[in-house]
Design an enzyme around this catalytic site. Structure first.
Site, PDB file in Angstrom:
ATOM      1  N   LYS A   1       1.931  -4.031   6.681  1.00 49.14           N
ATOM      2  CA  LYS A   1       0.790  -3.115   6.612  1.00 49.14           C
ATOM      3  C   LYS A   1       0.073  -3.209   5.265  1.00 49.14           C
ATOM      4  CE  LYS A   1       3.445   0.500   7.359  1.00 49.14           C
ATOM      5  NZ  LYS A   1       4.803  -0.052   7.494  1.00 49.14           N
TER       6      LYS A   1
ATOM      7  N   ARG B   1      10.980  -9.013  -0.980  1.00 44.46           N
ATOM      8  CA  ARG B   1       9.702  -8.493  -1.492  1.00 44.46           C
ATOM      9  C   ARG B   1       9.749  -8.247  -2.998  1.00 44.46           C
ATOM     10  NH1 ARG B   1       6.845  -3.575   1.462  1.00 44.46           N
ATOM     11  NH2 ARG B   1       8.738  -2.396   1.021  1.00 44.46           N
TER      12      ARG B   1
ATOM     13  N   ARG C   1      11.422  -3.192  -5.560  1.00 47.87           N
ATOM     14  CA  ARG C   1      11.422  -1.746  -5.357  1.00 47.87           C
ATOM     15  C   ARG C   1      12.843  -1.237  -5.186  1.00 47.87           C
ATOM     16  NH1 ARG C   1       7.042  -0.450  -0.774  1.00 47.87           N
ATOM     17  NH2 ARG C   1       8.818   0.775  -0.039  1.00 47.87           N
TER      18      ARG C   1
ATOM     19  N   ARG D   1      15.933   3.295   6.316  1.00 41.38           N
ATOM     20  CA  ARG D   1      14.500   3.361   6.614  1.00 41.38           C
ATOM     21  C   ARG D   1      14.201   2.904   8.043  1.00 41.38           C
ATOM     22  NH1 ARG D   1      12.821  -0.191   1.841  1.00 41.38           N
ATOM     23  NH2 ARG D   1      10.720  -0.239   2.696  1.00 41.38           N
TER      24      ARG D   1
ATOM     25  N   ARG E   1       3.431   9.071   9.732  1.00 41.58           N
ATOM     26  CA  ARG E   1       4.776   8.545   9.970  1.00 41.58           C
ATOM     27  C   ARG E   1       5.595   9.482  10.854  1.00 41.58           C
ATOM     28  NH1 ARG E   1       5.307   4.946   5.443  1.00 41.58           N
ATOM     29  NH2 ARG E   1       7.318   3.911   5.324  1.00 41.58           N
TER      30      ARG E   1
END
Ligand code: ADP
Ligand code: ZN
Length: 218
Positions: A13, A128, A161, A172, A89
């Protein structure tokens, strides 16, 4: 143009919104970025919500909705439109978004469901890397920076992160399946859902969205 990007963590996203916000001339609103900015700034809200993010849970709806309400109130008049990334969400957030937009005389054009398989999103999240200075997104193998650890765009330092570790990612994904997936049906029922295969590389996903926008025009 008001577009909502839906999809699991790692579906792409943020990458898609960053790639298209200028071309489409829309505001990119990422609740994840807004939340991380509050935490980094050590604001009262930031201190309150840090624990939710670090554990992989959701920040309470009221807090997130207030952030969004402020952003929209500040920008609705410029008529640029929005690409929402990571919001809504939960079902409550989806209903709140409709109300906030309505108050400003706006409505969602469509939501884009970025469908990605679990093994692919897991690889994307663990690899990431994010620029500390400008927020640009990278991936160790899929979208590496030219110089390891350094942002191509601004020379900033890349970091991983805190919530991109295996345990938090698992949490998550569960939260996504339980709280976020159901809102796909909410938008489907409104006739506002479009889907793209988000397993493909970023350029192809971007082309798929541009095609949807083009087809909608004709
Ligand atoms: P990702 O899509 O990779 O999970 P985000 O940056 O969108 O990453 O979100 C990171 C974290 O911020 C989430 O795990 C959650 O704790 C919090 N968060 C972001 N958006 C919301 C939201 N709309 N409602 C509640 N919490 C949120
Ligand atoms: Zn940078």
């Amino acid at each position: 143009m008001i577009i909502v990007l839906l999809g699991a963590p790692g579906a792409g996203k943020g990458t898609l919104a960053t790639a298209l916000k200028d071309q489409l001339g829309v505001h990119h609103i990422s609740t994840g970025d807004l939340i991380r900015a509050e935490i980094k700034g050590g604001t009262p809200i930031g201190l309150e919500i840090k624990r939710y993010v670090e554990s992989g849970g959701l920040v309470p709806d009221e807090v997130v909705t207030k952030m969004i309400e402020g952003k929209i109130a500040a920008t609705a008049k410029d008529g640029k439109g929005y690409m929402f990334d990571g919001f809504p969400r939960t079902s409550a957030q989806a209903q709140d978004l409709d109300k906030i937009l309505q108050k400003n005389g706006l409505q969602i054009d469509f939501t884009l469901y970025m469908e990605a398989s679990l093994d692919i999103v897991l690889k994307r999240l663990t690899g990431r890397r994010v620029c500390k200075a400008c927020g640009a997104l990278y991936h160790l193998t899929g979208m590496p920076s030219k110089k390891p650890g350094i942002c191509d765009k601004c020379g900033g330092e890349l970091y991983q992160r805190a919530d991109d570790n295996e345990d938090t990612i698992t949490k998550r994904m569960t939260v996504y399946a339980e709280s976020t997936r159901p809102i796909i049906d909410f938008y489907k029922a409104q006739g506002k859902l479009k889907a793209v295969n988000a397993d493909r590389e970023a350029g192809e996903v971007k082309a798929a969205l541009l095609k949807i926008l083009n087809d909608a025009k004709s």
